[in-house]
Design a protein around this motif. Structure first.
Motif, PDB file in Angstrom:
ATOM      1  N   GLY A   7       0.797  -1.215   0.000  1.00 26.97           N
ATOM      2  CA  GLY A   7       0.000   0.000   0.000  1.00 26.97           C
ATOM      3  C   GLY A   7       0.833   1.269   0.000  1.00 26.97           C
ATOM      4  O   GLY A   7       0.295   2.359  -0.099  1.00 26.97           O
ATOM      5  N   ALA A   8       2.159   1.146   0.083  1.00 27.76           N
ATOM      6  CA  ALA A   8       3.035   2.321   0.046  1.00 27.76           C
ATOM      7  C   ALA A   8       3.107   2.860  -1.380  1.00 27.76           C
ATOM      8  O   ALA A   8       2.988   2.109  -2.349  1.00 27.76           O
ATOM      9  CB  ALA A   8       4.430   1.947   0.525  1.00 27.76           C
ATOM     10  N   PHE A   9       3.280   4.161  -1.493  1.00 27.80           N
ATOM     11  CA  PHE A   9       3.442   4.777  -2.804  1.00 27.80           C
ATOM     12  C   PHE A   9       4.799   4.379  -3.371  1.00 27.80           C
ATOM     13  O   PHE A   9       5.766   4.223  -2.634  1.00 27.80           O
ATOM     14  CB  PHE A   9       3.373   6.295  -2.693  1.00 27.80           C
ATOM     15  N   LEU A  10       4.852   4.196  -4.693  1.00 27.38           N
ATOM     16  CA  LEU A  10       6.100   3.843  -5.366  1.00 27.38           C
ATOM     17  C   LEU A  10       6.542   4.995  -6.254  1.00 27.38           C
ATOM     18  O   LEU A  10       5.714   5.665  -6.870  1.00 27.38           O
ATOM     19  CB  LEU A  10       5.927   2.595  -6.233  1.00 27.38           C
ATOM     20  N   THR A  11       7.837   5.191  -6.357  1.00 29.77           N
ATOM     21  CA  THR A  11       8.361   6.166  -7.306  1.00 29.77           C
ATOM     22  C   THR A  11       8.363   5.523  -8.686  1.00 29.77           C
ATOM     23  O   THR A  11       8.202   4.297  -8.816  1.00 29.77           O
ATOM     24  CB  THR A  11       9.789   6.592  -6.936  1.00 29.77           C
ATOM     25  N   ILE A  12       8.591   6.334  -9.704  1.00 21.73           N
ATOM     26  CA  ILE A  12       8.600   5.793 -11.060  1.00 21.73           C
ATOM     27  C   ILE A  12       9.737   4.782 -11.230  1.00 21.73           C
ATOM     28  O   ILE A  12       9.564   3.770 -11.895  1.00 21.73           O
ATOM     29  CB  ILE A  12       8.670   6.916 -12.116  1.00 21.73           C
ATOM     30  N   SER A  13      10.874   5.036 -10.589  1.00 23.56           N
ATOM     31  CA  SER A  13      11.980   4.088 -10.725  1.00 23.56           C
ATOM     32  C   SER A  13      11.664   2.756 -10.041  1.00 23.56           C
ATOM     33  O   SER A  13      12.003   1.691 -10.556  1.00 23.56           O
ATOM     34  CB  SER A  13      13.283   4.675 -10.180  1.00 23.56           C
ATOM     35  N   GLU A  14      10.994   2.806  -8.893  1.00 25.20           N
ATOM     36  CA  GLU A  14      10.624   1.571  -8.197  1.00 25.20           C
ATOM     37  C   GLU A  14       9.612   0.771  -9.012  1.00 25.20           C
ATOM     38  O   GLU A  14       9.736  -0.456  -9.137  1.00 25.20           O
ATOM     39  CB  GLU A  14      10.050   1.889  -6.816  1.00 25.20           C
ATOM     40  N   LEU A  15       8.616   1.453  -9.581  1.00 26.02           N
ATOM     41  CA  LEU A  15       7.618   0.746 -10.381  1.00 26.02           C
ATOM     42  C   LEU A  15       8.237   0.205 -11.663  1.00 26.02           C
ATOM     43  O   LEU A  15       7.951  -0.925 -12.066  1.00 26.02           O
ATOM     44  CB  LEU A  15       6.426   1.660 -10.693  1.00 26.02           C
ATOM     45  N   LEU A  26       6.575   4.037 -18.778  1.00 28.54           N
ATOM     46  CA  LEU A  26       5.525   4.432 -17.838  1.00 28.54           C
ATOM     47  C   LEU A  26       5.040   5.846 -18.135  1.00 28.54           C
ATOM     48  O   LEU A  26       3.835   6.119 -18.085  1.00 28.54           O
ATOM     49  CB  LEU A  26       6.019   4.333 -16.395  1.00 28.54           C
ATOM     50  N   ARG A  27       5.945   6.752 -18.466  1.00 31.89           N
ATOM     51  CA  ARG A  27       5.537   8.116 -18.812  1.00 31.89           C
ATOM     52  C   ARG A  27       4.697   8.116 -20.093  1.00 31.89           C
ATOM     53  O   ARG A  27       3.723   8.860 -20.212  1.00 31.89           O
ATOM     54  CB  ARG A  27       6.763   9.023 -18.937  1.00 31.89           C
ATOM     55  N   TYR A  28       5.065   7.269 -21.057  1.00 35.79           N
ATOM     56  CA  TYR A  28       4.286   7.142 -22.285  1.00 35.79           C
ATOM     57  C   TYR A  28       2.882   6.622 -21.977  1.00 35.79           C
ATOM     58  O   TYR A  28       1.896   7.137 -22.509  1.00 35.79           O
ATOM     59  CB  TYR A  28       5.007   6.214 -23.269  1.00 35.79           C
ATOM     60  N   TRP A  29       2.792   5.602 -21.127  1.00 37.47           N
ATOM     61  CA  TRP A  29       1.482   5.062 -20.760  1.00 37.47           C
ATOM     62  C   TRP A  29       0.614   6.138 -20.121  1.00 37.47           C
ATOM     63  O   TRP A  29      -0.589   6.171 -20.344  1.00 37.47           O
ATOM     64  CB  TRP A  29       1.629   3.886 -19.815  1.00 37.47           C
ATOM     65  N   ALA A  42       6.650  18.276  -5.800  1.00 33.87           N
ATOM     66  CA  ALA A  42       7.619  19.285  -6.222  1.00 33.87           C
ATOM     67  C   ALA A  42       8.685  18.656  -7.115  1.00 33.87           C
ATOM     68  O   ALA A  42       9.148  17.552  -6.861  1.00 33.87           O
ATOM     69  CB  ALA A  42       8.269  19.921  -5.003  1.00 33.87           C
ATOM     70  N   GLY A  43       9.048  19.355  -8.147  1.00 33.27           N
ATOM     71  CA  GLY A  43      10.046  18.826  -9.072  1.00 33.27           C
ATOM     72  C   GLY A  43       9.487  17.781 -10.007  1.00 33.27           C
ATOM     73  O   GLY A  43      10.239  17.057 -10.640  1.00 33.27           O
ATOM     74  N   LYS A  44       8.168  17.677 -10.075  1.00 30.91           N
ATOM     75  CA  LYS A  44       7.476  16.710 -10.948  1.00 30.91           C
ATOM     76  C   LYS A  44       7.820  15.260 -10.614  1.00 30.91           C
ATOM     77  O   LYS A  44       7.740  14.379 -11.462  1.00 30.91           O
ATOM     78  CB  LYS A  44       7.783  16.995 -12.425  1.00 30.91           C
ATOM     79  N   ARG A  45       8.194  14.992  -9.385  1.00 35.77           N
ATOM     80  CA  ARG A  45       8.477  13.614  -8.971  1.00 35.77           C
ATOM     81  C   ARG A  45       7.169  12.858  -8.854  1.00 35.77           C
ATOM     82  O   ARG A  45       6.245  13.293  -8.190  1.00 35.77           O
ATOM     83  CB  ARG A  45       9.218  13.624  -7.629  1.00 35.77           C
ATOM     84  N   ARG A  46       7.107  11.689  -9.514  1.00 39.85           N
ATOM     85  CA  ARG A  46       5.880  10.895  -9.557  1.00 39.85           C
ATOM     86  C   ARG A  46       5.832   9.907  -8.400  1.00 39.85           C
ATOM     87  O   ARG A  46       6.813   9.241  -8.103  1.00 39.85           O
ATOM     88  CB  ARG A  46       5.816  10.114 -10.868  1.00 39.85           C
ATOM     89  N   TYR A  47       4.633   9.796  -7.826  1.00 35.62           N
ATOM     90  CA  TYR A  47       4.377   8.795  -6.789  1.00 35.62           C
ATOM     91  C   TYR A  47       3.140   8.005  -7.195  1.00 35.62           C
ATOM     92  O   TYR A  47       2.050   8.566  -7.308  1.00 35.62           O
ATOM     93  CB  TYR A  47       4.157   9.450  -5.422  1.00 35.62           C
ATOM     94  N   TYR A  48       3.334   6.721  -7.433  1.00 33.67           N
ATOM     95  CA  TYR A  48       2.241   5.851  -7.872  1.00 33.67           C
ATOM     96  C   TYR A  48       1.529   5.276  -6.658  1.00 33.67           C
ATOM     97  O   TYR A  48       2.126   4.608  -5.827  1.00 33.67           O
ATOM     98  CB  TYR A  48       2.784   4.723  -8.754  1.00 33.67           C
TER      99      TYR A  48
END
Length: 120
Positions: A7-15, A26-29, A42-48
């Motif tokens: 249930g923890a949020f994942l960063t784009i690199s982790e996913l 993933l960004r394309y999807w 902040a900084g456009k960091r993604r959290y899934y």
């Protein structure tokens, strides 16, 4: 991911590592599937979120294991593809292990998929 709580949020690199894909996929999807919208800080960091992770896994499975095209997955997920409203209903959530499967529901889904393929 073994090192994070369920249930923890994942960063784009982790996913991306979890799915075995490069981050740009993933960004394309995200550009092709409006349902896939991770939180951006902040900084456009993604959290899934967990629901984003589940959707990304489903998209990955449909594209890379079941052989669907991007357009086919868009139709399955109920996106608007090329300006036309998709006719297929969103796929149901997977049933819990050991629960009863409604054969009638599966037949309706099969018919919807056949209709979607016939109109493609």
């Amino acid at each position: 991911m073994a090192d994070k709580a369920e249930g923890a949020f994942l960063t784009i690199s982790e996913l991306a590592d979890d799915l075995g894909l490069p981050q740009h996929i993933l960004r394309y999807w995200e550009s092709r599937f409006p349902q896939l919208r991770p939180l951006q800080r902040a900084g456009k960091r993604r959290y899934y979120r967990p629901e984003d992770v589940a959707l990304a896994r489903k998209i990955h499975s449909l594209l890379n294991q079941e052989g669907y095209t991007i357009k086919g997955v868009q139709k399955l997920l109920g996106n608007k593809a090329n300006g036309a409203t998709a006719t297929a209903a969103p796929a149901p959530a997977p049933a819990e292990t050991g629960s009863f499967t409604d054969i009638g529901a599966l037949r309706r889904i099969r018919a919807q998929l056949a209709d979607a393929l016939a109109s493609a």
